[in-house]
Design a protein around this motif. Sequence first.
Motif, PDB file in Angstrom:
ATOM      1  N   HIS A  51      14.197  18.520   1.842  1.00 12.19           N
ATOM      2  CA  HIS A  51      12.833  18.573   2.202  1.00 12.19           C
ATOM      3  C   HIS A  51      12.151  17.515   3.273  1.00 12.19           C
ATOM      4  N   VAL A  52      11.508  17.561   4.083  1.00  9.30           N
ATOM      5  CA  VAL A  52      10.775  16.862   5.094  1.00  9.30           C
ATOM      6  C   VAL A  52       9.328  16.600   4.610  1.00  9.30           C
ATOM      7  N   ARG A  53       9.155  15.094   4.806  1.00 12.57           N
ATOM      8  CA  ARG A  53       7.765  14.623   4.448  1.00 12.57           C
ATOM      9  C   ARG A  53       7.417  13.884   5.528  1.00 12.57           C
ATOM     10  N   ILE A  54       6.102  13.885   6.062  1.00 14.27           N
ATOM     11  CA  ILE A  54       5.620  13.112   6.995  1.00 14.27           C
ATOM     12  C   ILE A  54       4.487  11.993   6.425  1.00 14.27           C
ATOM     13  N   PRO A  55       4.999  10.838   6.437  1.00 14.78           N
ATOM     14  CA  PRO A  55       3.914   9.880   5.924  1.00 14.78           C
ATOM     15  C   PRO A  55       2.478  10.008   6.555  1.00 14.78           C
ATOM     16  N   GLU A  56       1.281   9.882   6.007  1.00 10.10           N
ATOM     17  CA  GLU A  56      -0.071   9.821   6.446  1.00 10.10           C
ATOM     18  C   GLU A  56      -0.097   8.815   7.548  1.00 10.10           C
ATOM     19  N   SER A  57       0.541   7.738   7.208  1.00  8.50           N
ATOM     20  CA  SER A  57       0.391   6.513   8.475  1.00  8.50           C
ATOM     21  C   SER A  57       0.981   7.122   9.670  1.00  8.50           C
ATOM     22  N   ALA A  58       2.269   7.801   9.461  1.00 12.75           N
ATOM     23  CA  ALA A  58       2.930   8.327  11.081  1.00 12.75           C
ATOM     24  C   ALA A  58       2.142   9.315  11.677  1.00 12.75           C
ATOM     25  N   LEU A  59       1.335  10.123  10.951  1.00  9.30           N
ATOM     26  CA  LEU A  59       0.305  11.089  11.413  1.00  9.30           C
ATOM     27  C   LEU A  59      -0.866  10.267  12.269  1.00  9.30           C
ATOM     28  N   SER A  60      -1.093   9.546  11.378  1.00  7.99           N
ATOM     29  CA  SER A  60      -2.382   8.831  12.027  1.00  7.99           C
ATOM     30  C   SER A  60      -1.954   8.149  13.458  1.00  7.99           C
ATOM     31  N   ALA A  61      -0.940   7.353  13.208  1.00  9.02           N
ATOM     32  CA  ALA A  61      -0.214   6.633  14.396  1.00  9.02           C
ATOM     33  C   ALA A  61       0.188   7.969  15.633  1.00  9.02           C
ATOM     34  N   PHE A  62       0.430   8.915  15.394  1.00  9.93           N
ATOM     35  CA  PHE A  62       0.619   9.828  16.376  1.00  9.93           C
ATOM     36  C   PHE A  62      -0.460  10.377  16.934  1.00  9.93           C
ATOM     37  N   MET A 117       0.761  -1.200  -0.112  1.00  7.44           N
ATOM     38  CA  MET A 117      -0.015  -0.099   0.079  1.00  7.44           C
ATOM     39  C   MET A 117       0.807   1.399   0.045  1.00  7.44           C
ATOM     40  N   ALA A 118       0.634   2.070  -0.976  1.00  2.00           N
ATOM     41  CA  ALA A 118       1.439   3.258  -0.995  1.00  2.00           C
ATOM     42  C   ALA A 118       0.880   4.473  -0.203  1.00  2.00           C
ATOM     43  N   ASP A 119       1.856   4.854   0.931  1.00  2.00           N
ATOM     44  CA  ASP A 119       1.707   5.770   1.816  1.00  2.00           C
ATOM     45  C   ASP A 119       1.738   7.356   1.077  1.00  2.00           C
ATOM     46  N   ARG A 120       0.850   8.200   1.611  1.00  2.00           N
ATOM     47  CA  ARG A 120       0.843   9.569   0.901  1.00  2.00           C
ATOM     48  C   ARG A 120       1.854  10.362   1.914  1.00  2.00           C
ATOM     49  N   TYR A 121       2.860  11.405   1.267  1.00  2.00           N
ATOM     50  CA  TYR A 121       3.677  12.045   1.985  1.00  2.00           C
ATOM     51  C   TYR A 121       3.181  13.275   1.860  1.00  2.00           C
ATOM     52  N   LEU A 122       3.210  14.056   3.167  1.00  2.00           N
ATOM     53  CA  LEU A 122       2.667  15.344   3.443  1.00  2.00           C
ATOM     54  C   LEU A 122       3.594  16.319   3.926  1.00  2.00           C
ATOM     55  N   THR A 123       3.431  17.550   3.363  1.00  2.00           N
ATOM     56  CA  THR A 123       4.371  18.582   3.939  1.00  2.00           C
ATOM     57  C   THR A 123       4.206  18.880   5.065  1.00  2.00           C
ATOM     58  N   VAL A 124       5.152  19.819   5.889  1.00  2.00           N
ATOM     59  CA  VAL A 124       4.693  20.214   7.282  1.00  2.00           C
ATOM     60  C   VAL A 124       3.848  21.422   7.211  1.00  2.00           C
ATOM     61  N   ALA A 125       3.459  21.932   6.126  1.00  2.00           N
ATOM     62  CA  ALA A 125       2.396  22.903   6.299  1.00  2.00           C
ATOM     63  C   ALA A 125       0.937  22.080   5.874  1.00  2.00           C
ATOM     64  N   GLN A 126       0.996  20.941   5.237  1.00  2.00           N
ATOM     65  CA  GLN A 126      -0.278  20.212   5.117  1.00  2.00           C
ATOM     66  C   GLN A 126      -0.565  19.549   6.577  1.00  2.00           C
ATOM     67  N   VAL A 127       0.522  19.110   7.252  1.00  2.00           N
ATOM     68  CA  VAL A 127       0.322  18.361   8.521  1.00  2.00           C
ATOM     69  C   VAL A 127      -0.213  19.318   9.686  1.00  2.00           C
ATOM     70  N   ALA A 128       0.372  20.550   9.591  1.00  2.00           N
ATOM     71  CA  ALA A 128       0.114  21.563  10.474  1.00  2.00           C
ATOM     72  C   ALA A 128      -1.668  22.058   9.921  1.00  2.00           C
ATOM     73  N   GLU A 129      -1.952  22.086   8.927  1.00  4.53           N
ATOM     74  CA  GLU A 129      -3.220  22.391   8.512  1.00  4.53           C
ATOM     75  C   GLU A 129      -4.317  21.186   9.094  1.00  4.53           C
ATOM     76  N   LEU A 130      -3.868  19.851   8.825  1.00  5.23           N
ATOM     77  CA  LEU A 130      -4.723  18.798   9.283  1.00  5.23           C
ATOM     78  C   LEU A 130      -4.999  18.790  10.924  1.00  5.23           C
ATOM     79  N   LEU A 131      -3.804  19.156  11.697  1.00  7.29           N
ATOM     80  CA  LEU A 131      -3.774  19.344  13.007  1.00  7.29           C
ATOM     81  C   LEU A 131      -4.244  20.709  13.695  1.00  7.29           C
ATOM     82  N   GLY A 132      -4.543  21.553  12.727  1.00  5.58           N
ATOM     83  CA  GLY A 132      -5.067  22.793  13.005  1.00  5.58           C
ATOM     84  C   GLY A 132      -4.213  23.701  14.015  1.00  5.58           C
TER      85      GLY A 132
END
Length: 70
Positions: free
Chosen positions: A39-50, A1-16
């Motif tokens: 560049h730094v990317r955060i996998p969607e699965s890592a964000l979900s796990a966090f 399963m391919a994971d989507r990689y998010l930018t820091v700005a995208q993660v910040a937006e998702l977390l509010g």
Amino acid sequence: MADRYLTVAQVAELLGTTDRFPRRLIAERRIRFVKVGRHVRIPESALSAFIEANTVQPIGLRRGSLRRAA
């Protein structure tokens, strides 16, 4: 399963939050991330796990723990 990689700005937006919070998580190694060059990317699965690891469940009411007012 391919994971989507998010930018820091995208993660910040998702977390509010601001960009500073995900950057602090990365600096403190509290979240899994991938470096692609500079560049730094955060996998969607890592964000979900966090989020899952830091979710606080409510305490159920126990019988007899409610008190009556005088």
